[in-house]
Motif scaffolding. Structure first.
Motif, PDB file in Angstrom:
ATOM      1  N   ARG A 207      20.251  37.373  29.580  1.00  0.00           N
ATOM      2  CA  ARG A 207      20.549  38.757  29.168  1.00  0.00           C
ATOM      3  C   ARG A 207      22.022  38.830  28.777  1.00  0.00           C
ATOM      4  O   ARG A 207      22.879  39.293  29.523  1.00  0.00           O
ATOM      5  N   TYR A 208      22.302  38.365  27.560  1.00  0.00           N
ATOM      6  CA  TYR A 208      23.677  38.155  27.141  1.00  0.00           C
ATOM      7  C   TYR A 208      24.478  39.449  27.043  1.00  0.00           C
ATOM      8  O   TYR A 208      25.677  39.456  27.340  1.00  0.00           O
ATOM      9  N   GLY A 209      23.842  40.516  26.609  1.00  0.00           N
ATOM     10  CA  GLY A 209      24.541  41.791  26.521  1.00  0.00           C
ATOM     11  C   GLY A 209      25.033  42.260  27.875  1.00  0.00           C
ATOM     12  O   GLY A 209      26.175  42.737  28.005  1.00  0.00           O
ATOM     13  N   VAL A 210      24.187  42.136  28.883  1.00  0.00           N
ATOM     14  CA  VAL A 210      24.583  42.520  30.248  1.00  0.00           C
ATOM     15  C   VAL A 210      25.712  41.636  30.741  1.00  0.00           C
ATOM     16  O   VAL A 210      26.675  42.117  31.362  1.00  0.00           O
ATOM     17  N   ILE A 211      25.621  40.345  30.474  1.00  0.00           N
ATOM     18  CA  ILE A 211      26.656  39.404  30.925  1.00  0.00           C
ATOM     19  C   ILE A 211      28.000  39.732  30.290  1.00  0.00           C
ATOM     20  O   ILE A 211      29.026  39.819  30.970  1.00  0.00           O
ATOM     21  N   ILE A 212      28.012  39.940  28.973  1.00  0.00           N
ATOM     22  CA  ILE A 212      29.264  40.246  28.273  1.00  0.00           C
ATOM     23  C   ILE A 212      29.846  41.567  28.758  1.00  0.00           C
ATOM     24  O   ILE A 212      31.055  41.694  29.006  1.00  0.00           O
ATOM     25  N   GLY A 213      28.984  42.580  28.905  1.00  0.00           N
ATOM     26  CA  GLY A 213      29.454  43.878  29.397  1.00  0.00           C
ATOM     27  C   GLY A 213      30.044  43.790  30.786  1.00  0.00           C
ATOM     28  O   GLY A 213      31.084  44.393  31.084  1.00  0.00           O
ATOM     29  N   THR A 214      29.401  43.024  31.675  1.00  0.00           N
ATOM     30  CA  THR A 214      29.904  42.849  33.046  1.00  0.00           C
ATOM     31  C   THR A 214      31.251  42.141  33.051  1.00  0.00           C
ATOM     32  O   THR A 214      32.159  42.522  33.798  1.00  0.00           O
ATOM     33  N   ILE A 215      31.383  41.116  32.203  1.00  0.00           N
ATOM     34  CA  ILE A 215      32.653  40.382  32.118  1.00  0.00           C
ATOM     35  C   ILE A 215      33.777  41.311  31.660  1.00  0.00           C
ATOM     36  O   ILE A 215      34.891  41.279  32.212  1.00  0.00           O
ATOM     37  N   ILE A 216      33.497  42.168  30.676  1.00  0.00           N
ATOM     38  CA  ILE A 216      34.516  43.096  30.176  1.00  0.00           C
ATOM     39  C   ILE A 216      34.930  44.077  31.265  1.00  0.00           C
ATOM     40  O   ILE A 216      36.127  44.325  31.481  1.00  0.00           O
ATOM     41  N   VAL A 217      33.949  44.643  31.979  1.00  0.00           N
ATOM     42  CA  VAL A 217      34.251  45.614  33.043  1.00  0.00           C
ATOM     43  C   VAL A 217      35.067  44.962  34.157  1.00  0.00           C
ATOM     44  O   VAL A 217      36.074  45.521  34.621  1.00  0.00           O
ATOM     45  N   ILE A 218      34.642  43.783  34.604  1.00  0.00           N
ATOM     46  CA  ILE A 218      35.364  43.086  35.681  1.00  0.00           C
ATOM     47  C   ILE A 218      36.783  42.742  35.239  1.00  0.00           C
ATOM     48  O   ILE A 218      37.735  42.878  36.009  1.00  0.00           O
TER      49      ILE A 218
ATOM     50  N   ALA B 246      34.110  28.969  39.125  1.00  0.00           N
ATOM     51  CA  ALA B 246      33.327  29.956  39.874  1.00  0.00           C
ATOM     52  C   ALA B 246      32.697  30.973  38.929  1.00  0.00           C
ATOM     53  O   ALA B 246      31.532  31.365  39.101  1.00  0.00           O
ATOM     54  N   ALA B 247      33.456  31.398  37.905  1.00  0.00           N
ATOM     55  CA  ALA B 247      32.930  32.362  36.940  1.00  0.00           C
ATOM     56  C   ALA B 247      31.747  31.781  36.170  1.00  0.00           C
ATOM     57  O   ALA B 247      30.711  32.443  35.983  1.00  0.00           O
ATOM     58  N   VAL B 248      31.876  30.531  35.719  1.00  0.00           N
ATOM     59  CA  VAL B 248      30.791  29.885  34.974  1.00  0.00           C
ATOM     60  C   VAL B 248      29.549  29.713  35.858  1.00  0.00           C
ATOM     61  O   VAL B 248      28.419  29.971  35.418  1.00  0.00           O
ATOM     62  N   LEU B 249      29.752  29.299  37.104  1.00  0.00           N
ATOM     63  CA  LEU B 249      28.624  29.104  38.018  1.00  0.00           C
ATOM     64  C   LEU B 249      27.927  30.426  38.330  1.00  0.00           C
ATOM     65  O   LEU B 249      26.692  30.471  38.451  1.00  0.00           O
ATOM     66  N   LEU B 250      28.699  31.507  38.476  1.00  0.00           N
ATOM     67  CA  LEU B 250      28.100  32.819  38.717  1.00  0.00           C
ATOM     68  C   LEU B 250      27.260  33.269  37.518  1.00  0.00           C
ATOM     69  O   LEU B 250      26.158  33.812  37.694  1.00  0.00           O
ATOM     70  N   ILE B 251      27.774  33.051  36.311  1.00  0.00           N
ATOM     71  CA  ILE B 251      27.018  33.405  35.111  1.00  0.00           C
ATOM     72  C   ILE B 251      25.751  32.565  35.012  1.00  0.00           C
ATOM     73  O   ILE B 251      24.664  33.068  34.681  1.00  0.00           O
ATOM     74  N   TYR B 252      25.878  31.278  35.321  1.00  0.00           N
ATOM     75  CA  TYR B 252      24.705  30.390  35.294  1.00  0.00           C
ATOM     76  C   TYR B 252      23.664  30.833  36.318  1.00  0.00           C
ATOM     77  O   TYR B 252      22.459  30.863  36.020  1.00  0.00           O
ATOM     78  N   TRP B 253      24.128  31.189  37.515  1.00  0.00           N
ATOM     79  CA  TRP B 253      23.212  31.660  38.559  1.00  0.00           C
ATOM     80  C   TRP B 253      22.488  32.928  38.105  1.00  0.00           C
ATOM     81  O   TRP B 253      21.279  33.065  38.304  1.00  0.00           O
ATOM     82  N   TYR B 254      23.219  33.845  37.482  1.00  0.00           N
ATOM     83  CA  TYR B 254      22.622  35.084  37.006  1.00  0.00           C
ATOM     84  C   TYR B 254      21.561  34.796  35.938  1.00  0.00           C
ATOM     85  O   TYR B 254      20.470  35.392  35.947  1.00  0.00           O
TER      86      TYR B 254
END
Length: 273
Positions: free
Chosen positions: A252-263, A237-245
């Motif tokens: 936008r890798y910086g946003v993705i990494i930052g979101t993963i850290i916060v979550i 589910a996490a991989v599919l959500l990142i792929y969808w985004y």
């Protein structure tokens, strides 16, 4: 009559040295070795597309996409890529996506070969030979393994980039003449997607410690229920959500990494993840 564009041995050597001297030092979390790979291609790009600035820009962009492989065996990808860029510059029907697909399809399998042969076999063998010398206090026991290992791996890399540049060029001509380039591109795309799926399954780990207490004293473990439905459901589910985004907003890798850290932090603090 249009003059055929051809890379010299010196230019192939320049690509080889740039990549070899920086493939393990230039890694970034977003694109890993793409920066040094792109840098190694710049001399060739400048020569092949000297009269076309737009093609230079497109070539630089396609070589800045994600790239990661084992440095020694991976030099063969450089050779093939140089050959493809040369054919494209000379008017062959090779798209930029075809070059990217070949790189993506080869980097995983060659990384596996390189890690197995170079890091898991060659290096331990060389080190084990000189361990007695090092234990006896001889400084050569620490220096010789480094010198010998570097010499062997550099020779392998040098041989592969030149061999694959020559063979890769003739192979591409044969593929074009036989009409097989579409099948090669499709196969490379499939192989690349398989490798990305394998990496996701191996490195993405998401679990939940949530438990539901029901009357009667029994406890339902949510993770057990999810595993019974589909093993690895949360990582998928996490991989599919990142792929969808990425499909919606772009890479936008910086946003993705930052979101993963916060979550991850919030999930851990709340006891959800």
């Amino acid at each position: 009559m249009t003059q055929t564009k051809k890379l010299s041995k010196r230019e192939v050597n320049k690509a080889f040295w740039i990549y070899q001297l920086g493939c393990e030092e230039s890694n970034s979390y977003e694109r890993l070795q793409s920066l040094i790979f792109c840098a190694s291609m710049i001399p060739a790009i400048k020569k092949l597309y000297a009269d076309d600035k737009e093609e230079q820009k497109k070539a630089l962009k396609r070589h800045l996409t994600f790239f990661n492989t084992e440095g020694s065996i991976g030099s063969s990808i450089q050779g093939i890529t140089l050959a493809m860029e040369e054919e494209k510059a000379n008017g062959a029907d090779i798209s930029g996506s075809a070059i990217t697909s070949i790189k993506t399809g080869l980097m995983g399998p060659l990384a596996g070969i390189g890690d197995s042969v170079i890091w898991s076999a060659l290096m331990p063998i060389i080190i084990s030979i000189f361990i007695p010398m090092a234990k006896s206090g001889n400084p050569l026991g620490g220096l010789l393994p480094l010198i010998i290992y570097t010499a062997i791996t550099m020779y392998i890399s040098y041989f592969l980039i030149h061999r694959c540049y020559t063979v890769g060029r003739s192979s591409i001509i044969d593929l074009l003449q036989n009409g097989l380039i579409k099948e090669v591109i499709y196969g490379a795309n499939v192989l690349g997607m398989m490798m990305m799926g394998a990496l996701s399954a191996s490195y993405v780990t998401v679990t939940t410690p949530l438990k539901i207490h029901v009357p009667g004293g029994s406890t339902i473990v949510l993770q057990t229920i999810l595993d019974s439905m589909l093993k690895g459901l949360l990582p998928l589910a996490a991989v599919l959500l990142i792929y969808w985004y990425m499909q919606k907003k772009g890479p936008r890798y910086g946003v993705i990494i930052g979101t993963i850290i916060v979550i991850s932090l919030l999930g851990s603090f709340c006891g959800i993840l």
